[in-house]
Design a protein around this motif. Structure first.
Motif, PDB file in Angstrom:
ATOM      1  N   THR A 226       0.853  -1.199   0.000  1.00 60.88           N
ATOM      2  CA  THR A 226       0.000   0.000   0.000  1.00 60.88           C
ATOM      3  C   THR A 226       0.886   1.244   0.000  1.00 60.88           C
ATOM      4  O   THR A 226       1.920   1.265   0.681  1.00 60.88           O
ATOM      5  CB  THR A 226      -0.907  -0.003   1.257  1.00 60.88           C
ATOM      6  N   CYS A 227       0.499   2.235  -0.773  1.00 63.84           N
ATOM      7  CA  CYS A 227       1.269   3.490  -0.802  1.00 63.84           C
ATOM      8  C   CYS A 227       0.415   4.607  -1.399  1.00 63.84           C
ATOM      9  O   CYS A 227      -0.640   4.350  -1.986  1.00 63.84           O
ATOM     10  CB  CYS A 227       2.542   3.318  -1.634  1.00 63.84           C
ATOM     11  N   ARG A 250      -6.681   8.261  -0.997  1.00 68.39           N
ATOM     12  CA  ARG A 250      -5.417   8.588  -1.660  1.00 68.39           C
ATOM     13  C   ARG A 250      -4.470   7.395  -1.717  1.00 68.39           C
ATOM     14  O   ARG A 250      -3.375   7.482  -2.269  1.00 68.39           O
ATOM     15  CB  ARG A 250      -4.751   9.790  -0.951  1.00 68.39           C
ATOM     16  N   LEU A 251      -4.880   6.266  -1.143  1.00 71.91           N
ATOM     17  CA  LEU A 251      -3.978   5.102  -1.091  1.00 71.91           C
ATOM     18  C   LEU A 251      -4.285   4.086  -2.186  1.00 71.91           C
ATOM     19  O   LEU A 251      -5.447   3.833  -2.512  1.00 71.91           O
ATOM     20  CB  LEU A 251      -4.072   4.416   0.275  1.00 71.91           C
ATOM     21  N   THR A 252      -3.204   3.513  -2.710  1.00 68.87           N
ATOM     22  CA  THR A 252      -3.329   2.456  -3.705  1.00 68.87           C
ATOM     23  C   THR A 252      -2.793   1.173  -3.084  1.00 68.87           C
ATOM     24  O   THR A 252      -1.748   1.197  -2.422  1.00 68.87           O
ATOM     25  CB  THR A 252      -2.459   2.795  -4.946  1.00 68.87           C
ATOM     26  N   LEU A 267       9.467   1.981  -6.586  1.00 64.47           N
ATOM     27  CA  LEU A 267      10.278   3.083  -6.055  1.00 64.47           C
ATOM     28  C   LEU A 267      11.102   3.738  -7.159  1.00 64.47           C
ATOM     29  O   LEU A 267      11.357   4.937  -7.130  1.00 64.47           O
ATOM     30  CB  LEU A 267      11.194   2.563  -4.932  1.00 64.47           C
ATOM     31  N   ARG A 268      11.504   2.929  -8.171  1.00 65.99           N
ATOM     32  CA  ARG A 268      12.259   3.493  -9.284  1.00 65.99           C
ATOM     33  C   ARG A 268      11.333   4.397 -10.125  1.00 65.99           C
ATOM     34  O   ARG A 268      11.677   5.519 -10.488  1.00 65.99           O
ATOM     35  CB  ARG A 268      12.816   2.354 -10.159  1.00 65.99           C
ATOM     36  N   THR A 274       4.794   7.900  -0.980  1.00 65.15           N
ATOM     37  CA  THR A 274       4.799   7.999   0.493  1.00 65.15           C
ATOM     38  C   THR A 274       3.872   6.933   1.089  1.00 65.15           C
ATOM     39  O   THR A 274       3.180   6.224   0.353  1.00 65.15           O
ATOM     40  CB  THR A 274       4.298   9.383   0.965  1.00 65.15           C
ATOM     41  N   ASP A 275       3.842   6.909   2.413  1.00 65.15           N
ATOM     42  CA  ASP A 275       2.932   6.026   3.177  1.00 65.15           C
ATOM     43  C   ASP A 275       3.013   4.557   2.752  1.00 65.15           C
ATOM     44  O   ASP A 275       2.002   3.861   2.606  1.00 65.15           O
ATOM     45  CB  ASP A 275       1.464   6.504   3.044  1.00 65.15           C
TER      46      ASP A 275
END
Ligand code: ATP
Length: 297
Positions: A226-227, A250-252, A267-268, A274-275
Protein backbone atom coordinates in the motif's frame (compact mmCIF):
# COMPACT_ATOMS: atom_id res chain seq x y z
CA UNK A 1 -12.54 -44.21 22.25
CA UNK A 2 -12.72 -40.44 22.71
CA UNK A 3 -16.32 -39.25 22.31
CA UNK A 4 -16.39 -36.27 19.93
CA UNK A 5 -17.85 -33.01 21.16
CA UNK A 6 -20.18 -32.92 18.16
CA UNK A 7 -21.01 -35.47 15.49
CA UNK A 8 -23.34 -34.82 12.56
CA UNK A 9 -24.40 -37.51 10.10
CA UNK A 10 -26.43 -36.52 7.06
CA UNK A 11 -28.00 -33.66 9.01
CA UNK A 12 -30.73 -32.10 6.89
CA UNK A 13 -33.46 -29.53 7.43
CA UNK A 14 -36.15 -28.27 5.09
CA UNK A 15 -38.65 -25.50 5.73
CA UNK A 16 -41.36 -26.40 3.22
CA UNK A 17 -39.74 -25.87 -0.17
CA UNK A 18 -36.53 -24.37 1.29
CA UNK A 19 -33.80 -26.97 1.75
CA UNK A 20 -31.85 -24.97 4.36
CA UNK A 21 -29.30 -27.64 5.43
CA UNK A 22 -28.56 -30.35 2.88
CA UNK A 23 -27.14 -33.39 4.67
CA UNK A 24 -24.06 -32.32 6.62
CA UNK A 25 -21.45 -34.77 7.96
CA UNK A 26 -19.11 -33.31 10.55
CA UNK A 27 -17.05 -34.29 13.59
CA UNK A 28 -15.82 -31.69 16.09
CA UNK A 29 -13.32 -32.85 18.70
CA UNK A 30 -13.28 -31.62 22.27
CA UNK A 31 -11.34 -28.40 22.73
CA UNK A 32 -11.61 -27.23 19.11
CA UNK A 33 -12.49 -23.62 18.33
CA UNK A 34 -14.63 -23.78 15.20
CA UNK A 35 -15.76 -20.84 13.12
CA UNK A 36 -18.85 -21.59 11.06
CA UNK A 37 -19.20 -19.02 8.33
CA UNK A 38 -21.13 -18.40 5.16
CA UNK A 39 -23.23 -15.81 3.39
CA UNK A 40 -26.65 -14.77 4.77
CA UNK A 41 -29.04 -17.70 4.50
CA UNK A 42 -26.28 -20.35 4.19
CA UNK A 43 -27.83 -22.42 7.00
CA UNK A 44 -25.64 -21.52 10.00
CA UNK A 45 -28.42 -20.60 12.43
CA UNK A 46 -30.52 -23.60 11.36
CA UNK A 47 -27.54 -25.92 12.00
CA UNK A 48 -26.95 -24.38 15.43
CA UNK A 49 -30.66 -24.66 16.28
CA UNK A 50 -30.55 -28.42 15.52
CA UNK A 51 -27.36 -28.83 17.57
CA UNK A 52 -29.01 -27.19 20.52
CA UNK A 53 -32.16 -29.29 20.28
CA UNK A 54 -34.31 -26.26 19.42
CA UNK A 55 -35.24 -27.73 16.07
CA UNK A 56 -35.69 -31.32 14.87
CA UNK A 57 -33.76 -32.37 11.75
CA UNK A 58 -35.85 -33.41 8.74
CA UNK A 59 -33.40 -36.31 8.35
CA UNK A 60 -29.99 -37.42 9.62
CA UNK A 61 -28.92 -36.86 13.21
CA UNK A 62 -26.64 -34.97 15.55
CA UNK A 63 -25.01 -36.01 18.80
CA UNK A 64 -23.46 -33.73 21.42
CA UNK A 65 -20.93 -35.44 23.69
CA UNK A 66 -22.54 -38.73 22.59
CA UNK A 67 -26.10 -37.68 23.50
CA UNK A 68 -29.12 -36.40 21.60
CA UNK A 69 -29.33 -32.58 21.46
CA UNK A 70 -31.88 -31.06 23.83
CA UNK A 71 -31.71 -33.87 26.42
CA UNK A 72 -30.83 -33.08 30.04
CA UNK A 73 -27.25 -34.44 29.98
CA UNK A 74 -26.55 -32.19 27.00
CA UNK A 75 -28.32 -29.11 28.40
CA UNK A 76 -26.15 -29.30 31.51
CA UNK A 77 -22.99 -29.19 29.42
CA UNK A 78 -23.65 -26.54 26.81
CA UNK A 79 -24.04 -22.78 26.84
CA UNK A 80 -25.41 -20.65 24.04
CA UNK A 81 -25.67 -17.08 22.93
CA UNK A 82 -28.07 -16.83 20.01
CA UNK A 83 -28.88 -14.02 17.59
CA UNK A 84 -32.35 -13.46 19.01
CA UNK A 85 -32.65 -14.03 22.72
CA UNK A 86 -35.73 -13.17 24.72
CA UNK A 87 -35.18 -12.69 28.43
CA UNK A 88 -37.74 -11.52 31.00
CA UNK A 89 -37.47 -7.74 30.54
CA UNK A 90 -38.37 -6.67 34.08
CA UNK A 91 -35.90 -8.94 35.87
CA UNK A 92 -32.76 -7.26 37.15
CA UNK A 93 -29.38 -8.42 35.87
CA UNK A 94 -28.44 -10.19 39.11
CA UNK A 95 -31.85 -11.93 39.19
CA UNK A 96 -31.38 -13.19 35.64
CA UNK A 97 -27.91 -14.53 36.33
CA UNK A 98 -29.04 -16.25 39.54
CA UNK A 99 -32.09 -17.72 37.80
CA UNK A 100 -30.09 -19.25 34.95
CA UNK A 101 -27.26 -20.42 37.23
CA UNK A 102 -29.88 -22.30 39.30
CA UNK A 103 -30.62 -24.56 36.31
CA UNK A 104 -27.11 -26.02 36.41
CA UNK A 105 -25.65 -28.69 38.67
CA UNK A 106 -22.19 -27.14 38.50
CA UNK A 107 -22.70 -23.37 38.10
CA UNK A 108 -19.91 -20.85 37.63
CA UNK A 109 -18.98 -19.01 40.82
CA UNK A 110 -21.29 -15.99 40.39
CA UNK A 111 -18.92 -13.37 41.81
CA UNK A 112 -16.23 -14.50 39.36
CA UNK A 113 -18.68 -14.64 36.47
CA UNK A 114 -19.89 -11.09 37.17
CA UNK A 115 -16.30 -9.87 37.30
CA UNK A 116 -15.34 -11.72 34.13
CA UNK A 117 -18.25 -10.32 32.13
CA UNK A 118 -17.99 -6.86 33.73
CA UNK A 119 -21.54 -6.70 34.97
CA UNK A 120 -20.71 -5.19 38.41
CA UNK A 121 -22.06 -1.74 37.55
CA UNK A 122 -25.38 -2.86 36.10
CA UNK A 123 -26.39 -5.69 38.44
CA UNK A 124 -29.39 -3.77 39.81
CA UNK A 125 -30.65 -2.56 36.45
CA UNK A 126 -33.66 -4.12 34.75
CA UNK A 127 -32.79 -6.02 31.55
CA UNK A 128 -35.17 -3.84 29.49
CA UNK A 129 -33.30 -0.71 30.63
CA UNK A 130 -29.91 -1.86 29.32
CA UNK A 131 -28.22 -0.75 26.11
CA UNK A 132 -27.89 -3.29 23.29
CA UNK A 133 -24.22 -3.90 24.16
CA UNK A 134 -25.01 -4.36 27.86
CA UNK A 135 -27.76 -6.84 26.99
CA UNK A 136 -25.25 -8.82 24.89
CA UNK A 137 -22.93 -8.95 27.95
CA UNK A 138 -25.75 -10.31 30.11
CA UNK A 139 -26.54 -12.91 27.43
CA UNK A 140 -22.87 -13.90 27.38
CA UNK A 141 -22.82 -14.30 31.17
CA UNK A 142 -25.92 -16.50 30.94
CA UNK A 143 -24.22 -18.62 28.25
CA UNK A 144 -21.28 -19.15 30.61
CA UNK A 145 -23.12 -19.63 33.88
CA UNK A 146 -23.20 -23.45 33.73
CA UNK A 147 -19.43 -23.68 33.02
CA UNK A 148 -20.22 -25.22 29.62
CA UNK A 149 -18.00 -27.81 27.96
CA UNK A 150 -19.35 -26.61 24.62
CA UNK A 151 -20.20 -22.99 23.90
CA UNK A 152 -22.33 -21.96 20.90
CA UNK A 153 -22.05 -18.32 19.87
CA UNK A 154 -24.19 -17.05 16.98
CA UNK A 155 -22.81 -13.68 15.88
CA UNK A 156 -22.08 -12.70 19.48
CA UNK A 157 -20.33 -9.40 18.84
CA UNK A 158 -22.77 -7.73 16.43
CA UNK A 159 -23.24 -4.12 17.51
CA UNK A 160 -20.45 -4.13 20.08
CA UNK A 161 -17.75 -1.48 19.94
CA UNK A 162 -14.18 -2.47 19.15
CA UNK A 163 -12.95 -2.32 22.77
CA UNK A 164 -15.74 -4.55 24.01
CA UNK A 165 -15.16 -6.95 21.10
CA UNK A 166 -11.49 -7.24 22.02
CA UNK A 167 -12.31 -7.91 25.69
CA UNK A 168 -14.73 -10.55 24.51
CA UNK A 169 -12.04 -12.14 22.32
CA UNK A 170 -9.73 -12.31 25.33
CA UNK A 171 -12.34 -14.17 27.38
CA UNK A 172 -12.92 -16.59 24.52
CA UNK A 173 -9.18 -17.25 24.15
CA UNK A 174 -8.96 -17.99 27.87
CA UNK A 175 -11.95 -20.34 27.66
CA UNK A 176 -10.34 -22.14 24.75
CA UNK A 177 -7.09 -22.52 26.73
CA UNK A 178 -9.08 -24.09 29.55
CA UNK A 179 -10.43 -26.72 27.11
CA UNK A 180 -13.90 -25.38 26.21
CA UNK A 181 -15.11 -26.39 22.75
CA UNK A 182 -16.38 -23.28 20.98
CA UNK A 183 -18.58 -22.99 17.89
CA UNK A 184 -18.72 -19.42 16.63
CA UNK A 185 -20.65 -17.96 13.74
CA UNK A 186 -19.60 -14.49 12.72
CA UNK A 187 -19.46 -12.25 9.69
CA UNK A 188 -16.38 -10.49 11.14
CA UNK A 189 -13.38 -12.14 9.50
CA UNK A 190 -10.92 -10.38 11.82
CA UNK A 191 -12.66 -12.09 14.72
CA UNK A 192 -12.47 -15.48 13.04
CA UNK A 193 -8.83 -14.98 12.11
CA UNK A 194 -7.96 -13.96 15.68
CA UNK A 195 -9.79 -16.80 17.41
CA UNK A 196 -10.59 -19.94 15.46
CA UNK A 197 -8.46 -23.05 14.85
CA UNK A 198 -10.70 -24.52 12.22
CA UNK A 199 -12.95 -22.91 9.66
CA UNK A 200 -16.06 -24.49 8.19
CA UNK A 201 -17.71 -22.71 5.31
CA UNK A 202 -21.37 -23.33 4.54
CA UNK A 203 -22.84 -22.34 1.22
CA UNK A 204 -26.51 -22.94 0.37
CA UNK A 205 -26.78 -25.54 3.14
CA UNK A 206 -23.64 -27.51 2.24
CA UNK A 207 -20.10 -27.56 3.65
CA UNK A 208 -17.86 -26.28 0.87
CA UNK A 209 -14.64 -25.98 2.90
CA UNK A 210 -13.40 -27.44 6.19
CA UNK A 211 -9.77 -26.82 7.10
CA UNK A 212 -7.49 -25.23 9.66
CA UNK A 213 -8.02 -21.45 9.58
CA UNK A 214 -4.27 -20.98 9.04
CA UNK A 215 -4.34 -23.29 5.98
CA UNK A 216 -7.28 -21.45 4.44
CA UNK A 217 -5.49 -18.16 5.04
CA UNK A 218 -2.36 -19.48 3.33
CA UNK A 219 -4.36 -20.07 0.15
CA UNK A 220 -4.09 -16.36 -0.54
CA UNK A 221 -0.38 -16.38 -1.19
CA UNK A 222 0.06 -12.77 -2.12
CA UNK A 223 1.34 -9.73 -0.27
CA UNK A 224 -0.31 -6.31 -0.34
CA UNK A 225 1.78 -3.21 -0.99
CA UNK A 226 0.00 0.00 0.00
CA UNK A 227 1.27 3.49 -0.80
CA UNK A 228 0.30 6.97 -1.94
CA UNK A 229 1.62 7.30 -5.49
CA UNK A 230 1.09 9.54 -8.49
CA UNK A 231 1.49 6.63 -10.91
CA UNK A 232 -1.70 5.89 -12.80
CA UNK A 233 -3.24 2.42 -13.18
CA UNK A 234 -1.73 1.89 -16.64
CA UNK A 235 1.81 2.46 -15.33
CA UNK A 236 1.18 0.34 -12.23
CA UNK A 237 -0.26 -2.57 -14.23
CA UNK A 238 2.81 -2.47 -16.49
CA UNK A 239 5.08 -3.38 -13.54
CA UNK A 240 5.92 -7.11 -13.81
CA UNK A 241 4.39 -9.07 -10.92
CA UNK A 242 1.47 -6.73 -10.20
CA UNK A 243 -1.67 -8.89 -9.92
CA UNK A 244 -4.37 -6.49 -8.81
CA UNK A 245 -4.77 -2.83 -7.93
CA UNK A 246 -7.35 -1.35 -5.59
CA UNK A 247 -7.79 2.28 -4.51
CA UNK A 248 -9.10 3.66 -1.26
CA UNK A 249 -8.99 7.44 -0.95
CA UNK A 250 -5.42 8.59 -1.66
CA UNK A 251 -3.98 5.10 -1.09
CA UNK A 252 -3.33 2.46 -3.71
CA UNK A 253 -3.00 -1.23 -2.80
CA UNK A 254 -1.14 -3.61 -5.08
CA UNK A 255 -1.47 -7.39 -4.70
CA UNK A 256 1.60 -9.38 -5.75
CA UNK A 257 3.50 -12.59 -5.11
CA UNK A 258 6.80 -10.88 -5.99
CA UNK A 259 6.87 -8.05 -3.50
CA UNK A 260 10.63 -7.40 -3.67
CA UNK A 261 10.73 -6.92 -7.44
CA UNK A 262 7.48 -4.91 -7.48
CA UNK A 263 8.71 -2.68 -4.64
CA UNK A 264 12.04 -2.01 -6.37
CA UNK A 265 10.29 -1.10 -9.62
CA UNK A 266 7.66 0.99 -7.86
CA UNK A 267 10.28 3.08 -6.05
CA UNK A 268 12.26 3.49 -9.28
CA UNK A 269 9.15 4.65 -11.20
CA UNK A 270 7.96 6.99 -8.40
CA UNK A 271 10.78 8.02 -6.02
CA UNK A 272 8.34 10.43 -4.32
CA UNK A 273 5.79 7.85 -3.18
CA UNK A 274 4.80 8.00 0.49
CA UNK A 275 2.93 6.03 3.18
CA UNK A 276 4.46 2.75 2.06
CA UNK A 277 3.52 -0.46 3.86
CA UNK A 278 3.71 -4.14 2.95
CA UNK A 279 1.62 -6.79 4.63
CA UNK A 280 0.62 -10.42 4.16
CA UNK A 281 -2.78 -11.25 2.74
CA UNK A 282 -5.61 -11.63 5.23
CA UNK A 283 -8.28 -14.25 5.72
CA UNK A 284 -10.63 -11.85 3.94
CA UNK A 285 -8.38 -11.96 0.86
CA UNK A 286 -8.39 -15.76 0.96
CA UNK A 287 -12.17 -15.93 1.28
CA UNK A 288 -13.16 -13.14 -1.06
CA UNK A 289 -14.23 -15.54 -3.85
CA UNK A 290 -15.62 -18.26 -1.60
CA UNK A 291 -17.91 -15.90 0.27
CA UNK A 292 -19.24 -14.04 -2.73
CA UNK A 293 -23.06 -14.22 -2.53
CA UNK A 294 -24.81 -16.64 -4.83
CA UNK A 295 -27.74 -15.36 -6.82
CA UNK A 296 -29.90 -18.34 -5.92
CA UNK A 297 -30.37 -19.90 -2.48
P1 ATP B 1 -27.61 -15.33 8.47
O1 ATP B 1 -26.13 -15.17 8.27
O2 ATP B 1 -28.39 -14.33 7.65
O3 ATP B 1 -28.03 -15.36 9.91
P2 ATP B 1 -27.83 -18.24 8.24
O4 ATP B 1 -26.64 -18.83 7.56
O5 ATP B 1 -27.89 -18.34 9.72
O6 ATP B 1 -28.05 -16.74 7.78
P3 ATP B 1 -30.39 -19.60 8.28
O7 ATP B 1 -31.06 -18.60 9.17
O8 ATP B 1 -30.06 -20.92 8.84
O9 ATP B 1 -29.09 -18.97 7.59
O10 ATP B 1 -31.36 -19.80 7.02
C1 ATP B 1 -31.11 -20.81 6.02
C2 ATP B 1 -32.24 -20.74 4.98
O11 ATP B 1 -33.46 -21.19 5.59
C3 ATP B 1 -32.53 -19.36 4.45
O12 ATP B 1 -32.89 -19.48 3.08
C4 ATP B 1 -33.71 -18.88 5.25
O13 ATP B 1 -34.51 -17.96 4.55
C5 ATP B 1 -34.47 -20.18 5.49
N1 ATP B 1 -35.22 -20.18 6.75
C6 ATP B 1 -34.70 -20.01 8.01
N2 ATP B 1 -35.65 -20.09 8.94
C7 ATP B 1 -36.81 -20.33 8.27
C8 ATP B 1 -38.18 -20.53 8.67
N3 ATP B 1 -38.53 -20.51 9.95
N4 ATP B 1 -39.09 -20.76 7.70
C9 ATP B 1 -38.74 -20.78 6.40
N5 ATP B 1 -37.47 -20.62 5.94
C10 ATP B 1 -36.53 -20.39 6.87
Amino acid sequence: MNTPAISLKGLQKSYGQVNAVKGIDLTVNKGEFIALIGENGAGKTTTLAMLMGLMTPSSGFATILGHTPGTKPVRQKIGAMLQSTELPPVLKVHELIQLFASYYERPYDLANLIKLTQLDDILDRKYQALSGGQQRRVQFAIALCGQPEILFLDEPTVGLDMNVRREFWQILSDLKKSGTTIILTSHYLDEIEALSDRLIILKSGEIIADDMTSNIKKRAQHKNITCATNLDDIKLKAIPGVEAITKSGRLTTIATQQENQVLAELLRADPNLTDLSVYASTLEDALSNVLAPTTKN
